[in-house]
Design an enzyme around this catalytic site. Structure first.
Site, PDB file in Angstrom:
ATOM      1  N   ALA A  83       0.836  -1.219   0.000  1.00  0.00           N
ATOM      2  CA  ALA A  83       0.000   0.000   0.000  1.00  0.00           C
ATOM      3  C   ALA A  83       0.862   1.256   0.000  1.00  0.00           C
ATOM      4  O   ALA A  83       1.680   1.462   0.894  1.00  0.00           O
ATOM      5  CB  ALA A  83      -0.914  -0.013   1.218  1.00  0.00           C
ATOM      6  N   SER A 126      11.960   0.122  -4.715  1.00  0.00           N
ATOM      7  CA  SER A 126      12.002   0.462  -6.140  1.00  0.00           C
ATOM      8  C   SER A 126      13.430   0.745  -6.584  1.00  0.00           C
ATOM      9  O   SER A 126      14.246   1.252  -5.806  1.00  0.00           O
ATOM     10  CB  SER A 126      11.143   1.714  -6.339  1.00  0.00           C
ATOM     11  N   TYR A 151       8.127  10.943  -4.199  1.00  0.00           N
ATOM     12  CA  TYR A 151       7.787   9.516  -4.210  1.00  0.00           C
ATOM     13  C   TYR A 151       9.055   8.681  -4.003  1.00  0.00           C
ATOM     14  O   TYR A 151       9.106   7.798  -3.140  1.00  0.00           O
ATOM     15  CB  TYR A 151       7.100   9.112  -5.528  1.00  0.00           C
ATOM     16  N   LYS A 155      10.571   5.965  -0.751  1.00  0.00           N
ATOM     17  CA  LYS A 155      11.096   4.583  -0.799  1.00  0.00           C
ATOM     18  C   LYS A 155      12.440   4.519  -0.073  1.00  0.00           C
ATOM     19  O   LYS A 155      12.719   3.572   0.669  1.00  0.00           O
ATOM     20  CB  LYS A 155      11.238   4.115  -2.254  1.00  0.00           C
ATOM     21  N   ASN A 181      11.012  -2.403 -13.669  1.00  0.00           N
ATOM     22  CA  ASN A 181       9.760  -1.922 -14.275  1.00  0.00           C
ATOM     23  C   ASN A 181       8.768  -3.068 -14.511  1.00  0.00           C
ATOM     24  O   ASN A 181       8.847  -3.754 -15.534  1.00  0.00           O
ATOM     25  CB  ASN A 181      10.063  -1.205 -15.592  1.00  0.00           C
ATOM     26  N   ASP A 300      13.773  12.021 -15.969  1.00  0.00           N
ATOM     27  CA  ASP A 300      14.068  10.660 -16.440  1.00  0.00           C
ATOM     28  C   ASP A 300      15.563  10.380 -16.352  1.00  0.00           C
ATOM     29  O   ASP A 300      16.386  11.234 -16.676  1.00  0.00           O
ATOM     30  CB  ASP A 300      13.664  10.501 -17.918  1.00  0.00           C
TER      31      ASP A 300
HETATM   32  P1  NAD Z   1      -1.226   0.220  -6.991  1.00  0.00           P
HETATM   33  O1  NAD Z   1      -1.597   1.660  -6.818  1.00  0.00           O
HETATM   34  O2  NAD Z   1      -1.868  -0.541  -8.071  1.00  0.00           O
HETATM   35  O3  NAD Z   1      -1.454  -0.561  -5.605  1.00  0.00           O
HETATM   36  C1  NAD Z   1      -1.334   0.056  -4.356  1.00  0.00           C
HETATM   37  C2  NAD Z   1      -2.596  -0.258  -3.573  1.00  0.00           C
HETATM   38  O4  NAD Z   1      -2.490   0.328  -2.275  1.00  0.00           O
HETATM   39  C3  NAD Z   1      -3.861   0.311  -4.215  1.00  0.00           C
HETATM   40  O5  NAD Z   1      -4.827  -0.715  -4.316  1.00  0.00           O
HETATM   41  C4  NAD Z   1      -4.331   1.402  -3.238  1.00  0.00           C
HETATM   42  O6  NAD Z   1      -5.736   1.510  -3.213  1.00  0.00           O
HETATM   43  C5  NAD Z   1      -3.752   0.919  -1.935  1.00  0.00           C
HETATM   44  N1  NAD Z   1      -3.439   1.969  -0.931  1.00  0.00           N
HETATM   45  C6  NAD Z   1      -2.745   3.116  -1.108  1.00  0.00           C
HETATM   46  N2  NAD Z   1      -2.655   3.780   0.053  1.00  0.00           N
HETATM   47  C7  NAD Z   1      -3.300   3.031   0.999  1.00  0.00           C
HETATM   48  C8  NAD Z   1      -3.552   3.181   2.383  1.00  0.00           C
HETATM   49  N3  NAD Z   1      -3.128   4.248   3.053  1.00  0.00           N
HETATM   50  N4  NAD Z   1      -4.235   2.208   3.023  1.00  0.00           N
HETATM   51  C9  NAD Z   1      -4.673   1.108   2.356  1.00  0.00           C
HETATM   52  N5  NAD Z   1      -4.481   0.910   1.039  1.00  0.00           N
HETATM   53  C10 NAD Z   1      -3.801   1.870   0.376  1.00  0.00           C
HETATM   54  O7  NAD Z   1       0.361   0.181  -7.120  1.00  0.00           O
HETATM   55  P2  NAD Z   1       1.312  -1.021  -7.551  1.00  0.00           P
HETATM   56  O8  NAD Z   1       1.867  -0.697  -8.882  1.00  0.00           O
HETATM   57  O9  NAD Z   1       0.646  -2.306  -7.317  1.00  0.00           O
HETATM   58  O10 NAD Z   1       2.492  -0.819  -6.510  1.00  0.00           O
HETATM   59  C11 NAD Z   1       2.550  -1.544  -5.300  1.00  0.00           C
HETATM   60  C12 NAD Z   1       3.777  -1.113  -4.527  1.00  0.00           C
HETATM   61  O11 NAD Z   1       4.932  -1.325  -5.316  1.00  0.00           O
HETATM   62  C13 NAD Z   1       3.802   0.366  -4.146  1.00  0.00           C
HETATM   63  O12 NAD Z   1       4.389   0.476  -2.867  1.00  0.00           O
HETATM   64  C14 NAD Z   1       4.689   0.977  -5.189  1.00  0.00           C
HETATM   65  O13 NAD Z   1       5.313   2.151  -4.727  1.00  0.00           O
HETATM   66  C15 NAD Z   1       5.698  -0.140  -5.390  1.00  0.00           C
HETATM   67  N6  NAD Z   1       6.379  -0.108  -6.700  1.00  0.00           N
HETATM   68  C16 NAD Z   1       5.629  -0.110  -7.845  1.00  0.00           C
HETATM   69  C17 NAD Z   1       6.268  -0.081  -9.080  1.00  0.00           C
HETATM   70  C18 NAD Z   1       5.478  -0.040 -10.370  1.00  0.00           C
HETATM   71  O14 NAD Z   1       6.066   0.303 -11.398  1.00  0.00           O
HETATM   72  N7  NAD Z   1       4.194  -0.360 -10.369  1.00  0.00           N
HETATM   73  C19 NAD Z   1       7.670  -0.073  -9.138  1.00  0.00           C
HETATM   74  C20 NAD Z   1       8.391  -0.086  -7.951  1.00  0.00           C
HETATM   75  C21 NAD Z   1       7.734  -0.103  -6.725  1.00  0.00           C
HETATM   76  C1  WQD Z   2       9.678   3.931 -18.879  1.00  0.00           C
HETATM   77  C2  WQD Z   2      10.416   4.556 -20.060  1.00  0.00           C
HETATM   78  C3  WQD Z   2      10.169   6.952 -20.213  1.00  0.00           C
HETATM   79  C4  WQD Z   2       5.893   6.966 -21.101  1.00  0.00           C
HETATM   80  C5  WQD Z   2       8.658   4.744 -13.046  1.00  0.00           C
HETATM   81  C6  WQD Z   2       9.034   5.341 -11.719  1.00  0.00           C
HETATM   82  C7  WQD Z   2       9.817   4.352 -10.906  1.00  0.00           C
HETATM   83  C8  WQD Z   2       9.108   3.005 -10.828  1.00  0.00           C
HETATM   84  C9  WQD Z   2       8.686   2.507 -12.166  1.00  0.00           C
HETATM   85  C10 WQD Z   2       7.794   2.928  -8.839  1.00  0.00           C
HETATM   86  C11 WQD Z   2      11.100   5.861 -19.685  1.00  0.00           C
HETATM   87  C12 WQD Z   2       9.542   6.269 -21.407  1.00  0.00           C
HETATM   88  C13 WQD Z   2       7.184   6.586 -20.797  1.00  0.00           C
HETATM   89  C14 WQD Z   2       5.626   7.534 -22.369  1.00  0.00           C
HETATM   90  C15 WQD Z   2       7.931   7.251 -22.968  1.00  0.00           C
HETATM   91  N1  WQD Z   2       7.907   3.090 -10.071  1.00  0.00           N
HETATM   92  N2  WQD Z   2       8.187   6.726 -21.716  1.00  0.00           N
HETATM   93  N3  WQD Z   2       6.661   7.643 -23.263  1.00  0.00           N
HETATM   94  O1  WQD Z   2      10.122   6.185 -15.490  1.00  0.00           O
HETATM   95  O2  WQD Z   2      11.274   3.936 -15.635  1.00  0.00           O
HETATM   96  O3  WQD Z   2       9.844   4.420 -13.733  1.00  0.00           O
HETATM   97  O4  WQD Z   2       7.934   3.534 -12.832  1.00  0.00           O
HETATM   98  O5  WQD Z   2       8.640   2.848  -7.994  1.00  0.00           O
HETATM   99  O6  WQD Z   2       9.990   4.918  -9.644  1.00  0.00           O
HETATM  100  O7  WQD Z   2       9.819   6.507 -11.943  1.00  0.00           O
HETATM  101  O8  WQD Z   2       8.791   4.059 -15.924  1.00  0.00           O
HETATM  102  O9  WQD Z   2       6.990   3.442 -17.474  1.00  0.00           O
HETATM  103  O10 WQD Z   2       7.176   5.859 -16.729  1.00  0.00           O
HETATM  104  O11 WQD Z   2       8.873   4.929 -18.264  1.00  0.00           O
HETATM  105  O12 WQD Z   2       8.829   7.395 -23.790  1.00  0.00           O
HETATM  106  O13 WQD Z   2       4.495   7.941 -22.678  1.00  0.00           O
HETATM  107  O14 WQD Z   2       9.443   4.909 -21.065  1.00  0.00           O
HETATM  108  O15 WQD Z   2      10.848   8.107 -20.614  1.00  0.00           O
HETATM  109  O16 WQD Z   2      12.288   5.895 -20.397  1.00  0.00           O
HETATM  110  P1  WQD Z   2      10.084   4.735 -15.255  1.00  0.00           P
HETATM  111  P2  WQD Z   2       7.851   4.578 -17.088  1.00  0.00           P
END
Ligand code: NAD
Ligand code: WQD
Length: 342
Positions: A83, A126, A151, A155, A181, A300
């Site tokens: 979450a 992340s 953000y 982390k 990613n 980026d």
């Molecule tokens: P997501 O938004 O789909 O899932 C997060 C969930 O947490 C959601 O369902 C939201 O409703 C819930 N939530 C948020 N705040 C809350 C709170 N205070 N209490 C209860 N529920 C709450 O995101 P995701 O992509 O599944 O990401 C999950 C985790 O992984 C996050 O911590 C995110 O930062 C981390 N992460 C995601 C990515 C990515 O690219 N998706 C990459 C690296 C790290």
């Molecule tokens: C991927 C690549 C963009 C959209 C983010 C967060 C990171 C992590 C993962 C949570 C990049 C390019 C994107 C578009 C594009 N999340 N791009 N056109 O930036 O690697 O990472 O998500 O922790 O913290 O920063 O992921 O999917 O946004 O981008 O060219 O319309 O695609 O420049 O090179 P990113 P992204």
């Protein structure tokens, strides 16, 4: 049967992890405030696994509510904490929303762990903590750089909070998983990513363009110092990522961890450019995408991909799916999602 508390379990990565937990014989109990997910995700999980996970709608920033929940669920043996709020761009405009939601939720959980009987935590971190690494592929021992966004900073601070709590209380154990990613969806297309508004992330933007919701994909930058000028990332299938959480949970429950706080990179170990992702999507799904190279996106980094040797050797985990498979599942999910939710 161990009961695992999954915070954010109706979200993108959480829902896929709940499926893998159930498949491996765990009981999954979800808490989610549904701020970025949909209750119908539970139906998808049930259709895939035949089991409906426990669910309670709750904002875990509410300490008394979380305490009463933990008091009612003494059977929980480990927590996977997904979450959080996750939009890099939104966090720049609303830093306090991010510091409050992402840090208070974690501190509330740790407080419950210190006073209660749960000692195992898997945390969603992340690759953002590495910024632009000096050496590629990046290993877990690379320095953590100053975060580019609030953000990203949450982390980094979260990892520090966990490490400090473990230093203070050696009954606590945690594994932070640094995701690269994550892309794609469950191959059934019954669960997947539900981006609200205009997606920030590349793959949802590609699938929305393919389905006709967006006119064209903007490739952010064609003049980077990479083979084709576009940025490079390490894209991994969300089902592979989900499986890594089950491995981490088993490691903690079976006491196979080598220290009370461990950190692992989760990626494929392979860097792929934005243009390669677009071309692979076209080829894998027999589609043509409308795209154009535009200016760079602020904040980026040029290129990052994971050294996954620690996860491979210590966790015994390796990303199995190809980029093609991930992009086929993403497209299948987009089509299913438009029919179901729109
Ligand atoms: P997501 O938004 O789909 O899932 C997060 C969930 O947490 C959601 O369902 C939201 O409703 C819930 N939530 C948020 N705040 C809350 C709170 N205070 N209490 C209860 N529920 C709450 O995101 P995701 O992509 O599944 O990401 C999950 C985790 O992984 C996050 O911590 C995110 O930062 C981390 N992460 C995601 C990515 C990515 O690219 N998706 C990459 C690296 C790290
Ligand atoms: C991927 C690549 C963009 C959209 C983010 C967060 C990171 C992590 C993962 C949570 C990049 C390019 C994107 C578009 C594009 N999340 N791009 N056109 O930036 O690697 O990472 O998500 O922790 O913290 O920063 O992921 O999917 O946004 O981008 O060219 O319309 O695609 O420049 O090179 P990113 P992204």
């Amino acid at each position: 049967m161990d009961t695992i508390l999954v915070t954010g379990g109706t979200g993108y990565i959480g829902s896929h992890t709940v499926v893998e937990l159930i498949n491996e014989g765990f009981r999954a109990l979800i808490v989610d405030d549904l701020s970025n997910s949909n209750i119908e995700v539970l139906d998808g999980i049930e259709k895939i696994t035949g089991v409906r996970p426990g669910f309670e709608k709750m904002d875990i920033c509410n300490g008394p509510l979380l305490k009463s929940f933990m008091d009612r669920h003494k059977d929980i043996t480990a927590i996977i904490h997904f979450a959080a709020s996750k939009s890099v761009e939104e966090s720049v405009g609303k830093p306090l929303k991010y510091y409050r939601n992402n840090l208070v939720s974690l501190m509330n959980l740790l407080e419950e762990m210190q006073t209660g009987s749960v000692s195992n935590l898997v945390f969603s971190s992340s690759c953002t903590v590495y910024g632009q690494p000096d050496k590629l592929p990046v290993t877990e021992s690379a320095p953590v750089k100053k975060a580019e966004s609030p953000y990203g900073n949450t982390k980094k601070i979260s990892e520090d909070i966990i490490a400090d709590c473990i230093k203070a209380d050696n009954s606590l154990k945690s594994i932070s998983l640094r995701y690269f990613n994550p892309i794609g969806a469950h191959p059934s297309a019954l669960i997947g990513e539900l981006p609200g508004g205009i997606p920030d992330n590349l793959v949802p933007f590609i699938t929305q363009t393919a389905i006709g919701m967006r006119k064209e994909i903007k490739v952010f930058g064609g003049d980077y110092n990479t083979s084709d000028g576009s940025c490079i990332r390490d894209y991994l299938h969300v089902t592979d990522l989900a499986k890594a959480h089950v491995v981490a949970i088993k490691r903690l429950l079976e006491k196979r961890n080598k220290s009370n706080y461990e950190v692992f990179n989760l990626g494929t170990g392979k860097g792929v450019s934005v243009l390669e992702v677009i071309k692979t999507f076209e080829r894998a799904n027999s589609l043509t995408l409308n795209y154009k190279i535009t200016g760079r996106r602020a904040g980026d980094i040029e290129q990052v991909w994971a050294d996954t040797s620690l996860a491979n050797s210590e966790l015994g985990w390796k990303a199995e799916s190809s980029l093609e498979e991930a992009l086929i599942s993403a497209w299948k999910w987009e089509q299913h999602y438009r029919k179901k939710y729109k």
